[in-house]
Design a protein around this motif. Structure first.
Motif, short mmCIF file in Angstrom:
data_model
loop_
_atom_site.label_atom_id
_atom_site.label_comp_id
_atom_site.label_asym_id
_atom_site.label_seq_id
_atom_site.Cartn_x
_atom_site.Cartn_y
_atom_site.Cartn_z
N PHE A 66 0.28 3.39 -2.70
CA PHE A 66 -0.37 5.42 -3.32
C PHE A 66 0.71 6.32 -3.51
O PHE A 66 0.33 6.97 -4.45
CB PHE A 66 -0.24 5.42 -1.52
CG PHE A 66 -0.53 6.03 -0.89
CD1 PHE A 66 -1.78 6.99 -1.02
CD2 PHE A 66 0.08 7.56 -0.49
CE1 PHE A 66 -2.23 7.85 -0.73
CE2 PHE A 66 0.15 8.52 -0.06
CZ PHE A 66 -1.28 9.10 -0.41
N SER A 83 -6.80 8.84 0.33
CA SER A 83 -6.41 8.81 -1.11
C SER A 83 -6.29 10.26 -1.99
O SER A 83 -5.53 10.72 -3.07
CB SER A 83 -7.29 8.09 -2.19
OG SER A 83 -7.48 6.42 -1.42
N GLN A 104 -9.76 5.47 3.59
CA GLN A 104 -8.70 5.65 2.70
C GLN A 104 -9.54 6.20 2.05
O GLN A 104 -8.12 7.00 1.23
CB GLN A 104 -9.22 3.27 2.19
CG GLN A 104 -8.25 2.72 3.72
CD GLN A 104 -8.74 1.23 2.71
OE1 GLN A 104 -8.25 0.66 1.77
NE2 GLN A 104 -10.16 0.71 3.07
N ASP A 125 1.52 -1.19 -0.27
CA ASP A 125 -0.37 0.44 -0.03
C ASP A 125 0.48 1.31 -0.04
O ASP A 125 0.86 1.50 -1.23
CB ASP A 125 -1.18 0.09 1.24
CG ASP A 125 -2.06 -1.23 0.70
OD1 ASP A 125 -2.56 -1.64 -0.14
OD2 ASP A 125 -2.71 -1.41 1.87
N TYR A 127 -5.36 5.58 -5.16
CA TYR A 127 -4.99 4.59 -4.72
C TYR A 127 -6.00 3.41 -3.99
O TYR A 127 -6.29 2.77 -4.99
CB TYR A 127 -3.24 4.85 -4.53
CG TYR A 127 -2.97 3.03 -4.09
CD1 TYR A 127 -2.19 2.38 -4.95
CD2 TYR A 127 -3.06 3.01 -2.67
CE1 TYR A 127 -2.75 1.24 -4.46
CE2 TYR A 127 -3.01 0.97 -1.80
CZ TYR A 127 -2.81 0.79 -3.04
OH TYR A 127 -2.05 -0.56 -3.27
N SER A 137 -0.13 7.80 -6.87
CA SER A 137 -0.58 9.40 -6.25
C SER A 137 0.43 10.54 -7.43
O SER A 137 -0.08 11.48 -8.22
CB SER A 137 -0.41 9.81 -4.94
OG SER A 137 -1.11 9.22 -3.83
#
Length: 385
Positions: A126, A230, A226, A122, A136, A130
């Motif tokens: 991410f 993001s 989450q 992650d 993400y 990004s």
């Protein structure tokens, strides 16, 4: 193969298709005579091993190329203007293709196929996504649902074909070369941001579906944090771009970053479209759909040298839908292992992607069950108005 070429070659470990009596021989839509477990047993166990070092080697390689291509642009001012006109498009193409490979690695992180550590997957995903203006976690969640519902007309998340009765009134007026060119141009340039922001081409939801909205119908209450994270990643990337515009100017940002990003988005849409759109592929309503048949309703494609640049997401997509946590660097070996078992259920088309794009835009306009057929829950692409 030419513009109508195809496809399946069940017992040949290479990607050279065997002769077929029909250029559009449909994939079987009945329940397969094998299980996912049997397919998994055919794959060498090491193919499922996720190596941190091996995975990071692709990140380092891709990012090294990204910075190398950027570094070369710092010398463009020394070129005569006639060469600069050629140098920038070459840079955009090389950088766009390489960044598409970076996008694929981040996608792999979202599948927990990068390493054995979810937090590491992650974190890497991410940062990489990004930097390419992809939310993400937001997309990871909706994409996971796509893998859980592939081929379902009721629950799949993206590139869900419509029945003829639900086509827009102007669709038949776009069914000509000019209309197809316009549709493809809009899809490749605006398709990805329109999907993220407005769920264009996605499944219908009750309410406004948006990948940036933590309270939208795509996400549950436990997923909201989450989505906020993001959005923070996108905001941070946007702020960095804003500071670069102030420091370097808008033209510099557009040339160095903006146009390559447009190429990334175009390839992302094209790759996904061609993986799930083909005259031979069925779709199912809730009366017929099951996970395995849905996962097999996809096709491997050949993008030439770009297969490697894109980390084989193009020519191992069938295996990816069956084993989504498998790292990309083992997917080719896995594909060779399962093809003899899949037989006619394995689809491969080596039509050049630019020809396939045009052909599918012409042939795959809507889905309907075969007229007079017994399987009313099995839908096939058609194009007759």
């Amino acid at each position: 193969m030419g513009g109508g070429g195809r496809m399946s070659e069940p017992n040949n470990p290479s990607h050279s298709p065997s002769p077929s009596p029909s250029p559009f021989q449909r994939v079987p839509h009945t329940k397969p005579p094998f299980t996912v477990g049997e397919l998994k047993k055919a794959v060498p166990p090491h193919c499922f091993h996720r190596s941190v070092l091996h995975s990071f080697s692709y990140v380092v390689y891709d990012l090294s190329l990204v910075f190398l291509f950027y570094y070369i642009t710092t010398y463009f001012s020394l070129l005569p203007s006639s060469l600069t006109v050629l140098a920038w498009p070459l840079y955009w193409t090389l950088q766009g293709c390489t960044l598409t490979g970076v996008w694929v690695i981040a996608h792999e992180c979202g599948h927990h196929a990068f390493s054995d550590y979810q937090w590491l997957d992650d974190a890497v995903g991410f940062v990489l996504h990004s930097s390419l203006l992809v939310p993400y976690f937001s997309w990871k969640i909706s994409h996971r649902r796509h893998h859980s519902n592939t081929g379902s007309l009721d629950r799949d998340e993206v590139f869900v074909p419509k029945p003829k009765s639900k086509l827009s009134c102007f669709s038949k007026y776009l069914n000509n070369p000019l209309g197809r060119a316009l549709t493809l141009a809009v899809t490749l340039t605006l398709g990805w941001p329109m999907y993220l922001a407005f769920n264009v081409s996605g499944r219908p939801y009750d309410g406004f579906a948006c990948h940036y909205n933590p309270y939208g119908p795509i996400y549950s209450a436990r997923e909201r944090l989450q989505i906020y994270i993001s959005d923070a990643g996108i905001f941070t990337a946007g702020y960095v771009l804003y500071r670069l515009v102030l420091a370097k100017g808008m033209a510099w940002v557009v040339c160095v970053y903006g146009i390559p990003l447009l190429i990334v988005n175009a390839f992302l849409v094209l790759i996904t479209y061609l993986q799930h759109t083909h005259p031979t592929l069925p779709h199912y309503d809730s009366s017929e759909w099951d996970w395995l048949r849905g996962a097999l309703a996809t096709v491997d494609r050949d993008y030439g040298v770009l297969n490697k640049v894109f980390h084989n997401i193009t020519d191992t997509h069938v295996a990816h839908h069956l084993f989504s946590t498998m790292p990309h660097y083992n997917a080719m070996e896995a594909t060779r292992a399962i093809k003899p078992i899949l037989g006619e259920y394995y689809q491969f088309d080596d039509t050049p992607f630019y020809k396939a794009m045009w052909r599918e835009a012409r042939e795959c306009l809507y889905v309907e069950p075969d007229e007079g057929g017994s399987e009313k829950g099995v839908f096939w692409y058609k194009n007759k108005f």
